[in-house]
Design a protein around this motif. Sequence first.
Motif, PDB file in Angstrom:
ATOM      1  N   PHE A  32      55.423  52.394  17.048  1.00 55.58           N
ATOM      2  CA  PHE A  32      55.730  53.688  17.385  1.00 55.58           C
ATOM      3  C   PHE A  32      57.033  53.951  17.562  1.00 55.58           C
ATOM      4  N   LEU A  33      57.680  52.786  17.974  1.00 54.72           N
ATOM      5  CA  LEU A  33      59.188  53.034  18.592  1.00 54.72           C
ATOM      6  C   LEU A  33      60.246  52.542  17.353  1.00 54.72           C
ATOM      7  N   ASP A  34      59.408  51.896  16.610  1.00 49.60           N
ATOM      8  CA  ASP A  34      60.524  50.915  15.371  1.00 49.60           C
ATOM      9  C   ASP A  34      60.542  51.968  14.157  1.00 49.60           C
ATOM     10  N   ARG A  35      60.074  53.112  14.044  1.00 50.53           N
ATOM     11  CA  ARG A  35      59.837  53.875  13.042  1.00 50.53           C
ATOM     12  C   ARG A  35      60.743  55.275  13.449  1.00 50.53           C
ATOM     13  N   PRO A  36      61.424  55.862  12.426  1.00 49.01           N
ATOM     14  CA  PRO A  36      61.913  57.171  12.899  1.00 49.01           C
ATOM     15  C   PRO A  36      60.984  58.331  13.134  1.00 49.01           C
ATOM     16  N   TRP A  37      61.151  59.147  14.041  1.00 54.18           N
ATOM     17  CA  TRP A  37      60.136  60.264  14.391  1.00 54.18           C
ATOM     18  C   TRP A  37      60.521  61.350  13.586  1.00 54.18           C
ATOM     19  N   THR A  38      59.686  61.914  12.968  1.00 54.85           N
ATOM     20  CA  THR A  38      60.067  63.141  11.877  1.00 54.85           C
ATOM     21  C   THR A  38      59.492  64.332  12.579  1.00 54.85           C
ATOM     22  N   ASP A  39      58.770  64.316  13.596  1.00 54.20           N
ATOM     23  CA  ASP A  39      58.023  65.612  14.425  1.00 54.20           C
ATOM     24  C   ASP A  39      58.155  65.443  15.745  1.00 54.20           C
ATOM     25  N   TRP A  40      58.361  66.544  16.347  1.00 54.15           N
ATOM     26  CA  TRP A  40      58.475  66.622  17.798  1.00 54.15           C
ATOM     27  C   TRP A  40      57.334  66.232  18.458  1.00 54.15           C
ATOM     28  N   SER A  41      55.994  66.400  17.835  1.00 51.03           N
ATOM     29  CA  SER A  41      54.910  65.714  18.530  1.00 51.03           C
ATOM     30  C   SER A  41      54.991  64.197  18.680  1.00 51.03           C
ATOM     31  N   GLU A  42      55.610  63.663  17.915  1.00 51.37           N
ATOM     32  CA  GLU A  42      55.636  62.257  18.029  1.00 51.37           C
ATOM     33  C   GLU A  42      56.791  61.953  19.254  1.00 51.37           C
ATOM     34  N   PHE A  43      57.428  62.603  19.370  1.00 53.29           N
ATOM     35  CA  PHE A  43      58.429  62.310  20.606  1.00 53.29           C
ATOM     36  C   PHE A  43      57.765  62.525  21.963  1.00 53.29           C
ATOM     37  N   VAL A  44      56.878  63.860  21.970  1.00 56.49           N
ATOM     38  CA  VAL A  44      55.978  63.945  23.239  1.00 56.49           C
ATOM     39  C   VAL A  44      55.052  62.803  23.337  1.00 56.49           C
ATOM     40  N   ALA A  45      54.289  62.305  22.199  1.00 55.56           N
ATOM     41  CA  ALA A  45      53.460  61.196  22.614  1.00 55.56           C
ATOM     42  C   ALA A  45      53.943  60.280  22.819  1.00 55.56           C
ATOM     43  N   GLY A  46      55.305  59.506  22.345  1.00 51.23           N
ATOM     44  CA  GLY A  46      55.885  58.436  22.739  1.00 51.23           C
ATOM     45  C   GLY A  46      56.426  58.386  24.259  1.00 51.23           C
ATOM     46  N   ASN A  47      56.648  59.539  24.552  1.00 50.09           N
ATOM     47  CA  ASN A  47      57.399  59.724  25.846  1.00 50.09           C
ATOM     48  C   ASN A  47      56.055  59.978  27.038  1.00 50.09           C
ATOM     49  N   ALA A  48      55.105  60.573  26.808  1.00 47.62           N
ATOM     50  CA  ALA A  48      53.854  60.892  27.617  1.00 47.62           C
ATOM     51  C   ALA A  48      53.104  59.500  27.647  1.00 47.62           C
ATOM     52  N   VAL A  49      52.725  59.053  26.567  1.00 47.49           N
ATOM     53  CA  VAL A  49      51.582  57.918  26.447  1.00 47.49           C
ATOM     54  C   VAL A  49      52.615  56.410  26.511  1.00 47.49           C
ATOM     55  N   LEU A  50      53.470  56.239  25.531  1.00 48.38           N
ATOM     56  CA  LEU A  50      53.894  54.925  25.586  1.00 48.38           C
ATOM     57  C   LEU A  50      54.754  54.595  26.850  1.00 48.38           C
ATOM     58  N   ASP A  51      55.581  55.433  27.425  1.00 49.99           N
ATOM     59  CA  ASP A  51      56.546  55.430  28.475  1.00 49.99           C
ATOM     60  C   ASP A  51      55.753  55.279  29.543  1.00 49.99           C
ATOM     61  N   SER A  52      54.480  55.945  29.757  1.00 48.81           N
ATOM     62  CA  SER A  52      53.671  55.764  30.924  1.00 48.81           C
ATOM     63  C   SER A  52      52.923  54.412  30.952  1.00 48.81           C
ATOM     64  N   ALA A  53      52.643  53.750  29.780  1.00 46.25           N
ATOM     65  CA  ALA A  53      52.281  52.527  29.713  1.00 46.25           C
ATOM     66  C   ALA A  53      53.405  51.437  30.252  1.00 46.25           C
ATOM     67  N   PHE A  54      54.465  51.688  29.800  1.00 45.19           N
ATOM     68  CA  PHE A  54      55.745  50.686  29.984  1.00 45.19           C
ATOM     69  C   PHE A  54      55.882  50.864  31.539  1.00 45.19           C
ATOM     70  N   THR A  55      55.724  52.109  32.131  1.00 46.78           N
ATOM     71  CA  THR A  55      56.223  52.371  33.550  1.00 46.78           C
ATOM     72  C   THR A  55      54.919  51.733  34.578  1.00 46.78           C
ATOM     73  N   LEU A  56      53.772  51.767  33.944  1.00 45.92           N
ATOM     74  CA  LEU A  56      52.583  51.138  34.734  1.00 45.92           C
ATOM     75  C   LEU A  56      52.804  49.521  34.721  1.00 45.92           C
ATOM     76  N   MET A  57      53.128  48.837  33.785  1.00 45.65           N
ATOM     77  CA  MET A  57      53.531  47.764  33.707  1.00 45.65           C
ATOM     78  C   MET A  57      54.586  47.358  34.532  1.00 45.65           C
ATOM     79  N   MET A  58      55.692  48.133  34.768  1.00 43.76           N
ATOM     80  CA  MET A  58      56.802  47.833  35.714  1.00 43.76           C
ATOM     81  C   MET A  58      56.303  48.036  37.075  1.00 43.76           C
ATOM     82  N   GLU A  59      55.571  48.904  37.438  1.00 40.99           N
ATOM     83  CA  GLU A  59      54.895  48.942  38.762  1.00 40.99           C
ATOM     84  C   GLU A  59      54.174  47.709  39.048  1.00 40.99           C
ATOM     85  N   SER A  60      53.323  47.484  38.101  1.00 38.43           N
ATOM     86  CA  SER A  60      52.568  46.126  38.304  1.00 38.43           C
ATOM     87  C   SER A  60      53.505  45.021  38.595  1.00 38.43           C
ATOM     88  N   LEU A  61      54.428  44.690  37.968  1.00 40.73           N
ATOM     89  CA  LEU A  61      55.324  43.869  38.102  1.00 40.73           C
ATOM     90  C   LEU A  61      55.893  44.116  39.632  1.00 40.73           C
TER      91      LEU A  61
END
Length: 226
Positions: A32-61
């Motif tokens: 998802f982060l390795d391909r160019p985004w062509t729509d605003w919805s992709e930025f929203v999804a990446g920021n909301a879902v993927l970034d939240s997953a990364f943050t949860l993993m950092m919190e767990s660490l």
Amino acid sequence: IGHSRVLYGSLRELGTPDAGTDESPSYANVPFLDRPWTDWSEFVAGNAVLDSAFTLMMESLANGNVDVLRTRLKKMLQEERYHTLHGRSWMQEVKAGAALTRAWRESLEWIGPENSDVDELHREGRLAHGVRDLRRLLEERLDGHAPPSGLEWHGWEPIRRPRSATCRRVDSPHPALPRERGREEKPPCPFCRSADTEVISLFGSQVMTMQCKCHACGSFFEASKY
């Protein structure tokens, strides 16, 4: 970039050589982060879902038993909460169904299946949460937006994380980037879908966004430059 440097320098504490050394293993980006985004919805999804997953993993660490990670990750987590607020607010405004589903799937693949390395680190105390808890916390953080069901774990690899068929090595040639939009472009309004819009500033809240105004409904919004 600063966050990446901190994390890469911490990998040794988890039994993995530092990135950038001759001993470091091959790895792959989340597609998802390795391909160019062509729509605003992709930025929203990446920021909301993927970034939240990364943050949860950092919190767990940060709540695990590795002292150096507990101290290094505190400042990063303070900054990450603003990303979470931004992603959740836009997720409620933008129809990003397909992009959200893809971001959800790749987040779960990145966390991995049960009884994988994440659960092993949890049993050792290095991670405060195992796979089941991370999945549950991610769904709670996204206000109950249900994750996709029926994930297939055949072919999943602990180094490449997602199923190998969907993952690209970082040392492969990067796909050509789309050209940057200019003021003459008219991105559709995410609220009313009207094309009667204008770019009022090429500089948005993120490097990749620009500020726009919709003449049909009067809303102001940000759109991707690409």
